[in-house]
Design a protein around this motif. Structure first.
Motif, PDB file in Angstrom:
ATOM      1  N   SER A  61      17.897 -20.188  35.322  1.00 29.02           N
ATOM      2  CA  SER A  61      17.349 -18.953  34.781  1.00 29.02           C
ATOM      3  C   SER A  61      18.339 -18.190  33.916  1.00 29.02           C
ATOM      4  O   SER A  61      17.975 -17.169  33.332  1.00 29.02           O
ATOM      5  N   THR A  62      19.573 -18.638  33.843  1.00 26.23           N
ATOM      6  CA  THR A  62      20.589 -17.891  33.088  1.00 26.23           C
ATOM      7  C   THR A  62      21.047 -18.615  31.831  1.00 26.23           C
ATOM      8  O   THR A  62      21.090 -18.037  30.749  1.00 26.23           O
ATOM      9  N   VAL A  63      21.400 -19.894  31.936  1.00 22.25           N
ATOM     10  CA  VAL A  63      21.962 -20.636  30.807  1.00 22.25           C
ATOM     11  C   VAL A  63      21.223 -21.954  30.644  1.00 22.25           C
ATOM     12  O   VAL A  63      21.008 -22.677  31.627  1.00 22.25           O
ATOM     13  N   TRP A  64      20.838 -22.237  29.405  1.00 23.81           N
ATOM     14  CA  TRP A  64      20.187 -23.523  29.128  1.00 23.81           C
ATOM     15  C   TRP A  64      21.227 -24.516  28.614  1.00 23.81           C
ATOM     16  O   TRP A  64      22.047 -24.181  27.771  1.00 23.81           O
ATOM     17  N   SER A  65      21.180 -25.732  29.111  1.00 20.42           N
ATOM     18  CA  SER A  65      22.083 -26.776  28.660  1.00 20.42           C
ATOM     19  C   SER A  65      21.305 -28.068  28.517  1.00 20.42           C
ATOM     20  O   SER A  65      20.689 -28.549  29.479  1.00 20.42           O
ATOM     21  N   SER A  66      21.350 -28.649  27.304  1.00 15.30           N
ATOM     22  CA  SER A  66      20.675 -29.923  27.063  1.00 15.30           C
ATOM     23  C   SER A  66      21.435 -31.087  27.666  1.00 15.30           C
ATOM     24  O   SER A  66      20.910 -32.200  27.750  1.00 15.30           O
ATOM     25  N   LEU A  67      22.694 -30.865  28.091  1.00 20.93           N
ATOM     26  CA  LEU A  67      23.513 -31.938  28.652  1.00 20.93           C
ATOM     27  C   LEU A  67      23.308 -32.106  30.148  1.00 20.93           C
ATOM     28  O   LEU A  67      23.831 -33.039  30.745  1.00 20.93           O
ATOM     29  N   ASP A  68      22.556 -31.208  30.781  1.00 16.60           N
ATOM     30  CA  ASP A  68      22.326 -31.291  32.218  1.00 16.60           C
ATOM     31  C   ASP A  68      21.062 -32.061  32.575  1.00 16.60           C
ATOM     32  O   ASP A  68      20.604 -32.000  33.720  1.00 16.60           O
ATOM     33  N   THR A  69      20.481 -32.734  31.618  1.00 17.97           N
ATOM     34  CA  THR A  69      19.253 -33.518  31.797  1.00 17.97           C
ATOM     35  C   THR A  69      18.166 -32.684  32.449  1.00 17.97           C
ATOM     36  O   THR A  69      17.796 -32.882  33.616  1.00 17.97           O
ATOM     37  N   PRO A  70      17.627 -31.703  31.727  1.00 19.94           N
ATOM     38  CA  PRO A  70      16.556 -30.880  32.288  1.00 19.94           C
ATOM     39  C   PRO A  70      15.291 -31.714  32.495  1.00 19.94           C
ATOM     40  O   PRO A  70      15.089 -32.751  31.845  1.00 19.94           O
ATOM     41  N   PRO A  71      14.442 -31.311  33.410  1.00 19.48           N
ATOM     42  CA  PRO A  71      13.210 -32.075  33.668  1.00 19.48           C
ATOM     43  C   PRO A  71      12.266 -32.027  32.476  1.00 19.48           C
ATOM     44  O   PRO A  71      12.300 -31.096  31.676  1.00 19.48           O
TER      45      PRO A  71
ATOM     46  N   ARG B 258     -13.265 -35.770   8.001  1.00 15.83           N
ATOM     47  CA  ARG B 258     -13.122 -35.030   6.736  1.00 15.83           C
ATOM     48  C   ARG B 258     -13.150 -33.524   6.936  1.00 15.83           C
ATOM     49  O   ARG B 258     -14.025 -32.814   6.457  1.00 15.83           O
ATOM     50  N   ARG B 259     -12.137 -33.066   7.646  1.00 16.62           N
ATOM     51  CA  ARG B 259     -12.008 -31.634   7.880  1.00 16.62           C
ATOM     52  C   ARG B 259     -10.556 -31.322   8.222  1.00 16.62           C
ATOM     53  O   ARG B 259      -9.769 -32.207   8.562  1.00 16.62           O
ATOM     54  N   THR B 260     -10.219 -30.043   8.112  1.00 18.33           N
ATOM     55  CA  THR B 260      -8.880 -29.575   8.457  1.00 18.33           C
ATOM     56  C   THR B 260      -8.863 -29.158   9.915  1.00 18.33           C
ATOM     57  O   THR B 260      -9.739 -28.420  10.371  1.00 18.33           O
ATOM     58  N   GLU B 261      -7.859 -29.645  10.638  1.00 19.36           N
ATOM     59  CA  GLU B 261      -7.734 -29.335  12.053  1.00 19.36           C
ATOM     60  C   GLU B 261      -6.355 -28.743  12.351  1.00 19.36           C
ATOM     61  O   GLU B 261      -5.385 -28.987  11.624  1.00 19.36           O
ATOM     62  N   ILE B 262      -6.290 -27.976  13.422  1.00 22.12           N
ATOM     63  CA  ILE B 262      -5.038 -27.388  13.906  1.00 22.12           C
ATOM     64  C   ILE B 262      -4.865 -27.784  15.359  1.00 22.12           C
ATOM     65  O   ILE B 262      -5.791 -27.616  16.169  1.00 22.12           O
ATOM     66  N   THR B 263      -3.701 -28.313  15.675  1.00 23.21           N
ATOM     67  CA  THR B 263      -3.376 -28.684  17.053  1.00 23.21           C
ATOM     68  C   THR B 263      -2.277 -27.767  17.575  1.00 23.21           C
ATOM     69  O   THR B 263      -1.284 -27.522  16.875  1.00 23.21           O
ATOM     70  N   SER B 264      -2.452 -27.274  18.794  1.00 24.84           N
ATOM     71  CA  SER B 264      -1.446 -26.427  19.435  1.00 24.84           C
ATOM     72  C   SER B 264      -0.944 -27.105  20.700  1.00 24.84           C
ATOM     73  O   SER B 264      -1.719 -27.710  21.449  1.00 24.84           O
ATOM     74  N   ILE B 265       0.371 -27.006  20.900  1.00 27.11           N
ATOM     75  CA  ILE B 265       1.034 -27.598  22.063  1.00 27.11           C
ATOM     76  C   ILE B 265       1.867 -26.512  22.736  1.00 27.11           C
ATOM     77  O   ILE B 265       2.577 -25.764  22.067  1.00 27.11           O
ATOM     78  N   GLU B 266       1.789 -26.426  24.058  1.00 33.38           N
ATOM     79  CA  GLU B 266       2.561 -25.446  24.810  1.00 33.38           C
ATOM     80  C   GLU B 266       3.295 -26.160  25.927  1.00 33.38           C
ATOM     81  O   GLU B 266       2.721 -27.023  26.621  1.00 33.38           O
ATOM     82  N   LEU B 267       4.579 -25.828  26.114  1.00 30.42           N
ATOM     83  CA  LEU B 267       5.439 -26.499  27.084  1.00 30.42           C
ATOM     84  C   LEU B 267       5.825 -25.529  28.194  1.00 30.42           C
ATOM     85  O   LEU B 267       6.188 -24.377  27.922  1.00 30.42           O
ATOM     86  N   TYR B 268       5.770 -26.019  29.446  1.00 26.60           N
ATOM     87  CA  TYR B 268       6.143 -25.209  30.606  1.00 26.60           C
ATOM     88  C   TYR B 268       7.051 -26.017  31.532  1.00 26.60           C
ATOM     89  O   TYR B 268       6.929 -27.246  31.642  1.00 26.60           O
ATOM     90  N   GLU B 269       7.963 -25.308  32.224  1.00 30.78           N
ATOM     91  CA  GLU B 269       8.816 -25.949  33.224  1.00 30.78           C
ATOM     92  C   GLU B 269       8.092 -26.120  34.549  1.00 30.78           C
ATOM     93  O   GLU B 269       8.414 -27.007  35.327  1.00 30.78           O
ATOM     94  N   GLY B 270       7.168 -25.266  34.833  1.00 30.97           N
ATOM     95  CA  GLY B 270       6.487 -25.264  36.124  1.00 30.97           C
ATOM     96  C   GLY B 270       6.579 -23.894  36.742  1.00 30.97           C
ATOM     97  O   GLY B 270       6.852 -22.896  36.072  1.00 30.97           O
ATOM     98  N   LYS B 271       6.394 -23.834  38.069  1.00 29.09           N
ATOM     99  CA  LYS B 271       6.431 -22.550  38.766  1.00 29.09           C
ATOM    100  C   LYS B 271       7.821 -22.199  39.285  1.00 29.09           C
ATOM    101  O   LYS B 271       7.986 -21.226  40.004  1.00 29.09           O
ATOM    102  N   SER B 272       8.812 -22.993  38.880  1.00 31.03           N
ATOM    103  CA  SER B 272      10.205 -22.684  39.212  1.00 31.03           C
ATOM    104  C   SER B 272      11.079 -23.079  38.035  1.00 31.03           C
ATOM    105  O   SER B 272      10.823 -24.084  37.368  1.00 31.03           O
ATOM    106  N   GLN B 273      12.143 -22.286  37.783  1.00 32.28           N
ATOM    107  CA  GLN B 273      13.041 -22.535  36.673  1.00 32.28           C
ATOM    108  C   GLN B 273      14.212 -23.394  37.118  1.00 32.28           C
ATOM    109  O   GLN B 273      14.756 -23.228  38.223  1.00 32.28           O
ATOM    110  N   THR B 274      14.615 -24.319  36.223  1.00 31.10           N
ATOM    111  CA  THR B 274      15.789 -25.136  36.513  1.00 31.10           C
ATOM    112  C   THR B 274      17.051 -24.304  36.502  1.00 31.10           C
ATOM    113  O   THR B 274      17.900 -24.393  37.379  1.00 31.10           O
TER     114      THR B 274
END
Length: 926
Positions: free
Chosen positions: A752-762, A734-750
């Protein structure tokens, strides 16, 4: 007369004086900042009931559809006091009773010192009966009533007669149950509830007029006087069977409106001309009650009020009026209340003639007061129901526009014509023109400034002055100055409405004012109230003028809509529409080629099914190809979508990663095609469950999912960059809660120039954490700036009416519990479940917003500053600086001192230079 004071009295007086002085200083903390960068406007909402206060000639008591009870000044239209009742059905006002004092015509100069109680009935089970002080709005007494028949509470009716409150419960096709209560105490007047036999009553065919209960049965009106000692059915013959439900006309006399108007307390029925509304007033004129009728002619923009005697049907010319230039921004009007008095010299009429004030409620929500045939004031109560908001850049000033026009002409001309000598000649000519215009302006003989220049609607140096375009639920559009709060223009679209399932109208910006000399252009997207097909309104957001006729009627229903990214030579972003049959349309059609390979998605909130579509343009035609389908509702469709949030399309991500304690970089998972979808439904084990999904709307893949057991809405979400924040009510604790979520690729980028959802990113690495809030949340929004350099803060609108500016560092899911590595990271705070709520983070300090519904943010020209618009029953505009004003000098900056220092340093440098040169010469001659 001699007064003797004891020394202790003097000490007490000193203590009181010191306490008052300290209290004044504490209250004045930061007082110089109040109202400098912010403003607030109060509203009450669309009228439901209203009447002139019988104890005051200058007060109108109103009850609104927004569950507000208020007193408005009849002279100025300003709010005297306001009481905001409970939200939802519990605060729905069923009855407003203002005790009458004598007849409706008051002699001039009469004053009433005694405060009368205003009586309201709100809610159903329990029904709350309250008495309010009409002078101050203070609640004086209250009692509740629980219905013994909960299944019939929706059809219950109320009325008051001679201090007794009567509760009427119809049992359809059977009888009426009548119970009387002492209005001030709730004591039942009789031991039992009266049962009045009435087998002819039918649902949606009946109405309560004063103490008469009437129903339209076939070609007759049957009515019963509930307070009569001898129950007798009153019959009125109709010309034809009633099609629409009966309507009771306000007033002490019992009058029913159908195609004609029937007085239930009189044997005669009377006929009046067709009109939008009618009111039977308590006014006694020449010994008889008067029927007032309001009629409007939209083609001629006229509003006419006529008055006739209730029994004799004779016209009374002294009360009627005609307004020839009735504003087009007001919808169909309805009479709410009238107050008349006998005029004397100086009242604007003949001596001993009635002078009347009329309160009108319009279809768009405006409250209008008319006195002697003239509109005295209006209140734009449509702003109590805001649906869409946006900040628009203003146009350039005349001087800046001339420079832009010169540059545009240079680009259009041939390069050969713009050699060095031609450019020099044009520059000299423009400079001479500027000097000439300046001289003429000083002498008062210069060219007239433009309309925008006159109204002050020009862009400032820092981009802080903007136009706020506000779309309201009633279809009214406002252009509001964000600095002063002035309404520069108003438009009313009576045909437009929101979409199905509570979806609001959409406001889309096709072209901003940056492309001089082209004007800005916006569109409002909704549906027709009657046909339910799509409806589009194109307009200039700075002037409010329609573009290309304004309204466009679409021959189909709208399923989804989006703006195309590419533009033509006119810099206008075309509109891509997906209809109910999943066919694609582009407006204007000449831009259809820009829709090739465009991905869209649509969602059904009831079944929680999302579908992806690919739009292609081949052989001059648009085609829609289904690409994916995701069912989030489960096999039994027990889950429904309760919230869905994408990223702000104008957002800029400044930093691609986060520096860790070992100086390595953790790169953010920044997917522009990611949306957050929350579903809620029943569960066999946990009663109800909330599921949150992160979905890529291009590929249809679910990136991340999380469930919360025993969690209930309301749900508020903020989705930005690589993080998601959402609030909910945890029913288990019986209380109000806030949940935060943060997403990271890791220590290397798939990539670094163009993002494409069709390339099956990790799949991303997910950090998550939950926090506790001490109060419930009404709205949430993130701050946004022009380049994204400034830190992100979360604006949390609380149910108490305040807006808190919460730093992202407090909501960071990486706040460590025991991890020593995370604790060494820059800007990381150790984890604590409770979020602090100090008064310093409340951006609207004591300017609370009643029934807060939403928050809208927009960037300014300053990177440090974000503009904020918060709305509910009130609207509040301010600006915030999450990282302080690092790109702006402080207000107390000493310009004089810095100027003197610079002059001294410059002079000293020249003197030292001269002395150094002389010294060098002397050394050279040695």
């Amino acid at each position: 007369m001699m007064c003797i004071f004891h020394s202790s009295n003097f000490k007490l007086i000193k203590i009181l004086i010191v306490a008052l002085a300290i209290g004044k200083n504490v209250h004045g903390l930061y007082e110089d900042q109040i109202g400098k960068f912010d403003w607030r406007q109060h509203y009450v909402g669309k009228l439901k009931y209203g009447a002139f206060d019988s104890s005051s000639l200058d007060r109108i008591i109103v009850a609104t559809e927004s569950n507000a009870l208020a007193a408005i000044s009849a002279k100025s239209g300003e709010l005297i006091w306001r009481q905001v009742l409970e939200k939802g059905p519990r605060g729905d006002i069923k009855l407003l009773h203002i005790p009458s004092q004598g007849n409706g015509i008051q002699p001039t100069g009469s004053r009433y010192n005694r405060a009368f109680d205003i009586i309201t009935v709100t809610g159903d089970n329990p029904a709350l009966v309250r008495g309010w002080n009409s002078n101050s709005g203070v609640l004086e007494w209250e009692w509740s009533l629980y219905s013994v028949s909960p299944e019939r509470i929706d059809s219950a009716l109320w009325f008051i007669h001679e201090g007794t409150l009567y509760h009427v419960v119809p049992v359809w096709q059977s009888h009426l149950e009548l119970t009387g209560y002492v209005a001030t105490s709730g004591q039942q007047t009789k031991a039992t509830t009266s049962r009045i036999s009435a087998t002819w009553i039918k649902d949606k065919k009946c109405a309560l007029a004063a103490s008469f209960f009437a129903c339209a049965i076939d070609e007759q009106i049957l009515a019963i006087d509930l307070l009569s000692e001898k129950i007798q059915i009153i019959m009125k013959q109709l010309d034809a069977p009633a099609v629409e439900p009966l309507k009771a006309i306000a007033g002490e006399a019992a009058v029913i409106q159908d195609d004609r108007y029937y007085s239930l307390s009189s044997e005669k029925s009377f006929q009046l001309d067709a009109g939008d509304a009618i009111l039977v007033d308590e006014t006694i004129f020449e010994g008889e009650k008067v029927v007032l009728q309001l009629s409007m002619n939209r083609e001629q923009n006229t509003c006419k009020l006529s008055a006739k005697k209730l029994t004799g049907n004779e016209p009374i010319e002294a009360i009627g009026f005609t307004i020839n230039n009735y504003p087009q921004t007001l919808g169909a009007s309805e009479l709410v209340s009238v107050r008349c008095k006998i005029s004397s010299s100086g009242d604007g009429g003949s001596r001993n003639q009635p002078v009347c004030r009329f309160v009108l409620s319009t279809e768009d929500g405006t409250i209008v007061l008319i006195q002697q045939g003239n509109i005295k004031w209006t209140r734009e109560e449509a702003l109590a129901d805001v649906e869409a908001v946006d900040f628009l850049d203003l146009t350039l000033s005349d001087a800046e526009g001339a420079i832009e026009e010169e540059l545009n002409n240079k680009n259009e001309e041939n390069d050969l014509e713009w050699d060095v000598f031609g450019a020099l000649q044009r520059r000299i000519y423009n400079q001479i023109s500027h000097v000439k215009n300046l001289a003429l302006h000083v002498l008062g003989l210069g060219p007239a400034p433009s309309k925008a220049q006159k109204a002050g609607l020009v862009r400032d140096d820092f981009g802080l002055h903007k136009m706020i375009v506000v779309i309201t639920k009633s279809g009214k559009i406002f252009g509001i100055d964000n600095i002063s709060g002035k309404h520069h223009w108003v438009r009313y679209l009576p045909e437009i409405a929101g979409f199905a399932n509570g979806q609001s109208m959409k406001l889309l910006v096709q072209r901003t004012s940056r492309f001089y000399p082209l004007t800005a252009q916006c569109i409002i997207l909704g549906r027709h109230k009657d046909t339910k097909n799509g409806l589009i309104y194109q307009f200039n957001p700075i002037t409010g003028q329609p573009i290309n006729g304004g309204i466009i009627h679409l021959p189909y229903k709208i399923r989804q809509v989006s703006l195309l990214h590419e533009t033509g030579p006119d810099f206008l972003r075309a509109l891509l529409i997906l209809d109910e049959e999943k066919k694609a349309h582009v407006l204007p059609e000449s831009s259809a080629k820009f829709a090739h390979n465009f991905y869209m998605f649509s969602a059904n909130r009831e079944s929680a099914v999302l579908e992806g579509h690919l739009i292609e343009f081949r052989n001059g035609k648009l085609s829609t190809i289904p690409t994916w389908t995701v069912n989030l509702g489960g096999a039994g469709k027990e889950q429904k979508i309760v919230a869905m949030e994408g990223k702000n399309p104008i957002e800029h991500v400044h930093s691609q990663g986060r520096v860790l304690a070992d100086r390595s970089v953790l790169y953010k998972y920044i997917n522009p095609n990611l949306i957050a979808v929350a579903t809620h439904g029943l569960d066999n084990i946990h009663k109800y469950i909330l599921n949150v999904h992160l979905l890529d709307v291009v590929s249809g893949s679910i990136v991340f999912s999380m469930s919360h057991k025993r969690v209930q809405p309301p749900l508020h979400m903020v989705h930005s960059e690589n993080w998601l924040i959402y609030s909910y009510y945890n029913d288990k604790v019986r209380r109000t809660e806030i949940t935060s979520i943060e997403l990271y690729e890791g220590k290397s980028q798939t990539n670094s120039t163009v993002w494409s959802s069709l390339d099956t990113p990790p799949l991303p690495l997910v950090e998550r954490q939950s926090y506790i809030l001490p109060v419930s949340v009404a709205a949430m929004k993130e701050t946004i700036t022009e380049k994204g350099i400034t830190n992100k803060h979360i604006l949390i609108g609380l149910s108490t009416g305040v807006v808190a500016e919460m730093s992202w560092a407090l909501l960071d899911p990486r706040r460590p519990v025991t991890s020593p590595e995370k604790a060494r990271e820059e800007g990381i705070i150790p984890y604590m479940p409770e979020l602090p709520m100090p008064h310093e983070i409340l951006i609207n300090y004591n300017q609370t917003i009643a029934n807060l519904k939403g928050i809208h943010t927009a960037p300014s020209g300053l990177e440090s500053t974000c503009l904020v618009f918060a709305h509910g029953l009130d609207i509040f505009v301010t600006r915030v600086a999450p990282s302080k004003t690092f790109d702006l000098l402080k207000e107390d900056f000493d310009y004089f001192l810095i100027t003197v220092v610079l002059v001294l340093l410059t002079s000293t440098s020249y003197v030292v230079k001269h002395l150094a040169s002389k010294k060098a010469i002397k050394q050279a001659w040695k």
